[in-house]
Scaffold this motif. Structure first.
Motif, PDB file in Angstrom:
ATOM      1  N   UNK A  36       0.852  -1.192   0.000  1.00  0.00           N
ATOM      2  CA  UNK A  36       0.000   0.000   0.000  1.00  0.00           C
ATOM      3  C   UNK A  36       0.883   1.235   0.000  1.00  0.00           C
ATOM      4  N   UNK A  58       5.720   4.011   0.934  1.00  0.00           N
ATOM      5  CA  UNK A  58       6.065   4.196   2.339  1.00  0.00           C
ATOM      6  C   UNK A  58       5.914   2.887   3.115  1.00  0.00           C
ATOM      7  N   UNK A  59       4.853   2.154   2.813  1.00  0.00           N
ATOM      8  CA  UNK A  59       4.698   0.861   3.475  1.00  0.00           C
ATOM      9  C   UNK A  59       5.853  -0.069   3.106  1.00  0.00           C
ATOM     10  N   UNK A  65       1.198   4.723  -7.094  1.00  0.00           N
ATOM     11  CA  UNK A  65       0.218   5.655  -6.558  1.00  0.00           C
ATOM     12  C   UNK A  65       0.492   7.060  -7.060  1.00  0.00           C
ATOM     13  N   UNK A 104      -3.130   8.075  -6.713  1.00  0.00           N
ATOM     14  CA  UNK A 104      -2.833   8.137  -5.277  1.00  0.00           C
ATOM     15  C   UNK A 104      -3.963   7.563  -4.417  1.00  0.00           C
ATOM     16  N   UNK A 114      -5.524   4.956  -4.856  1.00  0.00           N
ATOM     17  CA  UNK A 114      -5.483   3.496  -4.809  1.00  0.00           C
ATOM     18  C   UNK A 114      -4.376   2.957  -3.917  1.00  0.00           C
ATOM     19  N   UNK A 115      -3.298   3.713  -3.772  1.00  0.00           N
ATOM     20  CA  UNK A 115      -2.154   3.273  -2.957  1.00  0.00           C
ATOM     21  C   UNK A 115      -1.615   1.924  -3.417  1.00  0.00           C
ATOM     22  N   UNK A 160      -0.782  -5.897   7.786  1.00  0.00           N
ATOM     23  CA  UNK A 160      -2.145  -5.720   7.262  1.00  0.00           C
ATOM     24  C   UNK A 160      -2.668  -6.929   6.503  1.00  0.00           C
ATOM     25  N   UNK A 177      -2.046  -8.206   3.742  1.00  0.00           N
ATOM     26  CA  UNK A 177      -2.291  -8.062   2.301  1.00  0.00           C
ATOM     27  C   UNK A 177      -3.037  -6.777   1.970  1.00  0.00           C
ATOM     28  N   UNK A 193      -5.599  -4.249  -0.140  1.00  0.00           N
ATOM     29  CA  UNK A 193      -6.955  -4.531  -0.621  1.00  0.00           C
ATOM     30  C   UNK A 193      -6.967  -5.057  -2.066  1.00  0.00           C
ATOM     31  N   UNK A 245      -8.411  -2.665  -5.104  1.00  0.00           N
ATOM     32  CA  UNK A 245      -7.492  -1.674  -5.653  1.00  0.00           C
ATOM     33  C   UNK A 245      -6.515  -2.305  -6.628  1.00  0.00           C
ATOM     34  N   UNK A 271      -9.801   8.822  -7.363  1.00  0.00           N
ATOM     35  CA  UNK A 271      -8.644   7.933  -7.567  1.00  0.00           C
ATOM     36  C   UNK A 271      -7.340   8.715  -7.579  1.00  0.00           C
ATOM     37  N   UNK A 310     -12.365  -7.338   0.554  1.00  0.00           N
ATOM     38  CA  UNK A 310     -11.567  -6.779  -0.532  1.00  0.00           C
ATOM     39  C   UNK A 310     -11.290  -5.296  -0.388  1.00  0.00           C
ATOM     40  N   UNK A 366     -10.748  -3.811   2.872  1.00  0.00           N
ATOM     41  CA  UNK A 366      -9.872  -3.611   4.036  1.00  0.00           C
ATOM     42  C   UNK A 366     -10.165  -2.293   4.732  1.00  0.00           C
ATOM     43  N   UNK A 403       3.643   4.516   8.443  1.00  0.00           N
ATOM     44  CA  UNK A 403       3.538   3.180   7.860  1.00  0.00           C
ATOM     45  C   UNK A 403       2.855   3.173   6.502  1.00  0.00           C
TER      46      UNK A 403
END
Lengths: 497, 497
Positions: free
Chosen positions: A206, A209-210, A342, A347, A349-350, A372, A374, A376, A379, B169, B348, B350, B371
């Motif tokens: 996501x 950064x993640x 993103x 953006x 959707x990440x 997390x 996984x 989403x 997205x 989006x 789906x 999250x 994060x």
């Protein structure tokens, strides 16, 4: 001093040794408290006499110590020991003649709030603050104006996704990410970037950064050393710091890295990770040349350091394509590659992709499962729909043209400012050196009052000299009219100071 | 021994003191190494004589030490000091007469792989493995069958979202989450759950697991103690363990907690966090009664412990509504509440909501910014569209009926098994005690060969007795036919063992 310092400070072998000794001598004195904060150092002449070295050697050593933040110059009357934040934190890293700076960060458990070097990075709060100002002339966000992003097709693409996958909203993604998307990414990277990847070597996160956070949590233990560029992207540094890393910085310049400094650092300090942003670097816009890209994985392999290649704006280039990512030259699993999508596609959707070899992948998957479980699935499917359509490439072409125009508009507006910068060949921002009379933070305070924002350099370089003299102006968020007006305002304000 | 142990082991005051002394005496001997692993303890009679206490007191103390994993019984010849994993990890917690177990977990930096108590939790890998088996009779997943989730309307809702927010989006969410969604959540919690919340007290996360991770990273430092239920949800324990927490477990039973044990633990061990899942608890299905819910925030306030109330299946109830969440009774900011919506609306997407008071919220926001810098906006807007439609409540009603039918089908199929369980009033799983001859892991190994999966109890209770005798069977993922067939197969296999 400034940019050409390290060339000047790289004397021949013998002199180098003496020069090191002077630095060592002064650093030990300061460390031991013999020379307290704000006391004057011996004059260049007297220390040269005392140590039996040439005055130029002492002069260079003092300059270097100044650049490391250990000493400062007062009214040309001489050199003084710096109080905070440098003293005790920007310790002598032992490196000969280069401006490798050691910011000893502590893990949270060591009550980081009491640590002045950390509060410097806490300038991150300042970054969030300045970016949250609802300014008319928004040059603080290295984000892309939503008007330049694809907005029209998502509804249609979404319907296609629901048609193909009626239960997509009811289904968890695997921890690693949707396999169709990973297939497509692996193929894209293999064809377009020469990566030779299998889908198992792709992880969907996501946002970038993640990805940095997952890598940090997989690899960094309290006290581990992390090497990064100077200046550097603040939030990444904050992530490593929180994980308990100690940080060493190495300069990035228009012509790339100082490879000897990097090798020296890898050899002696054994950093676990070298976090880099080698293409249209944030904030400077510099791009590391191809020959350095080839050598870095070799060094990383030799010294057991993992290169974290954060490549968030690779596709935003204004001329010819940048050199291949460093990952493409790695044959030993010494590089992990992070590509955010993103930022310049969606953006909202990440979606970012991480590529690495199996051993690290296993470790990242363990952490991703915990944090997390996984990203989403919806997205990922939606992004895939876009990624595989011809719109993706059309969008990128148009986006680069639009951003280049904005960049040139900003550069034209700054033409008579007397400020200096290296014109970037891609990316989202200009990194400008102000005249010495102009303090970035003071300028920002006045600008905010007139609805102009930018990021002062110390967010990217908390204790170095560049932080005090540079600002980052992003041309990606404001439109051309806003750029013209905003820069005019900025320059008007700067002239009053 | 088993479940009624702690009642038996709760003697009158004077006896209690003596009993404590015996436990203390034995524990210190073991801790100091006077009594090495696998050596025989003094007989009950001789130790009773030596310490001048009744033989029953020594007997009870030995039983308790056995339950704590410090000693074991060999061929009825006597009590022996346990080697690993218990020795050195399941240390004497000092608590009088209750089975409070101390699993001293180490942070990653302490090379957790060498730590046997940790490898027990590494049973988590086993959990992932068993859940990834593509079984026809899938009772290992406490997830909801996608066919029971809303699938038809998302396309339509998505179009509504794009109509309202054409640039969704292309837009980042704020770190805290979309303000419209937080408004709606705050109102929902205030009206439906008596929370009295402002939107600023709501944080949107990417699933409940991320919420636990953010809380853990905000609050837990290496060596901090975390109190949790026994048995407990494994991934949460793994998150706390990775953050360096030491774990203490307190039993959850059909009638709720042992409040005296909890108070004693908060008082003496000063846990930073009490992580609980008090409504249709996973894996047991138990629900903590109202009077305990009222008392918990008082205890938490008095002893400076934060209650982390993970309430992922609150809405999945088969009879009357469960008591109000503990958060509703908190007036001092001593509770943080986690409500996943992914699980029973749209995995789906999250989407989870965290509610807490401002001080903790600030800290969570700092971590969330690092994060992933905010959950994807698209998902939040889409979820909001559903959340505000009447479909949400209709869906929940239908879902509860469908799950109740599946639960009853599973219970009917197990009627003649001789296995025992407490019928849950909600949630997704049964927690069953097997006959002592049947080992969960051996049973699982055989079942997997015939495409039946479930989760052995030691995933939730790595060193306790329940872990060795219990299994979790989820009725939420398989349909009724699969439940009937799968349970029949399971029982047929168990009879051959």
């Amino acid at each position: 001093m400034g940019k050409n310092n390290s060339e000047l400070l790289f004397p021949a072998d013998h002199a180098l040794k003496l020069y090191e000794q002077v630095i060592h001598y002064v650093t030990v004195r300061i460390d031991r408290g013999d020379w307290q904060a704000d006391t004057k150092l011996p004059s260049v002449r007297s220390l040269a006499q005392e140590l039996g070295v040439h005055r130029l050697t002492v002069f260079r050593a003092y300059q270097e110590l100044k650049q490391r933040g250990l000493v400062y110059v007062k009214d040309k009357s001489g050199y003084y020991v710096h109080a905070s934040p440098a003293t005790g934190h920007a310790k002598y890293a032992g490196y000969s003649g280069h401006s490798s700076i050691d910011l000893t960060f502590h893990s949270e458990s060591a009550h980081a709030a009491d640590d002045p070097s950390v509060s410097a990075w806490r300038g991150m709060d300042g970054l969030s603050r300045v970016q949250s100002v609802n300014a008319n002339f928004q040059f603080s966000k290295a984000l892309i104006d939503p008007s330049l992003l694809p907005n029209r097709y998502w509804g249609e693409l979404m319907m296609q996704v629901f048609e193909k996958h009626p239960k997509v909203a009811a289904t968890y993604s695997s921890v690693q990410g949707d396999s169709e998307l990973r297939d497509a990414m692996a193929q894209h990277f293999s064809v377009d970037k020469h990566f030779a990847l299998s889908p198992d070597e792709v992880l969907i996160t996501s946002g970038a950064q993640q990805a940095i956070d997952l890598i940090s949590r997989s690899l960094i233990r309290t006290g581990d050393r992390v090497l990064t560029e100077r200046p550097a992207y603040g939030p990444a540094m904050e992530i490593f710091r929180r994980q308990g890393a100690r940080l060493t910085m190495t300069d990035i310049r228009p012509e790339g890295y100082d490879m000897e400094q990097i090798e020296w650092c890898m050899k002696t300090e054994k950093p676990r990770v070298f976090y880099i942003n080698p293409t249209f670097h944030n904030p400077t816009g510099f791009t590391v040349p191809d020959e350095q890209r080839k050598r870095l994985p070799e060094l990383a392999e030799r010294y057991g350091c993992l290169i974290v290649e954060d490549d968030s704006t690779y596709d935003i280039s204004f001329g010819q394509k940048p050199p291949l990512p460093i990952f493409a030259y790695d044959i030993s699993g010494s590089v992990v590659y992070i590509r955010s999508y993103s930022k310049y596609v969606a953006p909202g959707l990440r979606i970012a992709a991480v590529t690495c070899r199996p051993q690290l992948m296993n470790s990242l998957l363990n952490v991703k499962a915990l944090v997390d479980n996984g990203s989403p699935l919806l997205n990922q499917k939606l992004f895939l729909q876009y990624f595989q359509s011809p719109r993706m490439q059309q969008h990128l072409k148009k986006l680069c043209i639009a951003l280049q125009i904005r960049k040139e508009t900003m550069e034209d507006s700054l033409r008579d400012s007397g400020w200096t910068w290296t014109s970037p060949a891609g990316g989202l921002s200009l990194w400008l050196q102000l005249p010495s009379t102009l303090k970035p933070n003071e300028l920002l305070a006045k600008c905010v009052q007139e609805s102009v924002t930018f990021v002062p350099g110390n967010v990217f370089d908390p204790i170095g000299e560049e932080g005090e003299t540079h600002v980052r102006l992003s041309y990606s968020y404001a439109n051309e009219l806003q750029i013209k007006e905003g820069i005019a305002t900025l320059l008007r304000i700067s002239r009053t100071m």
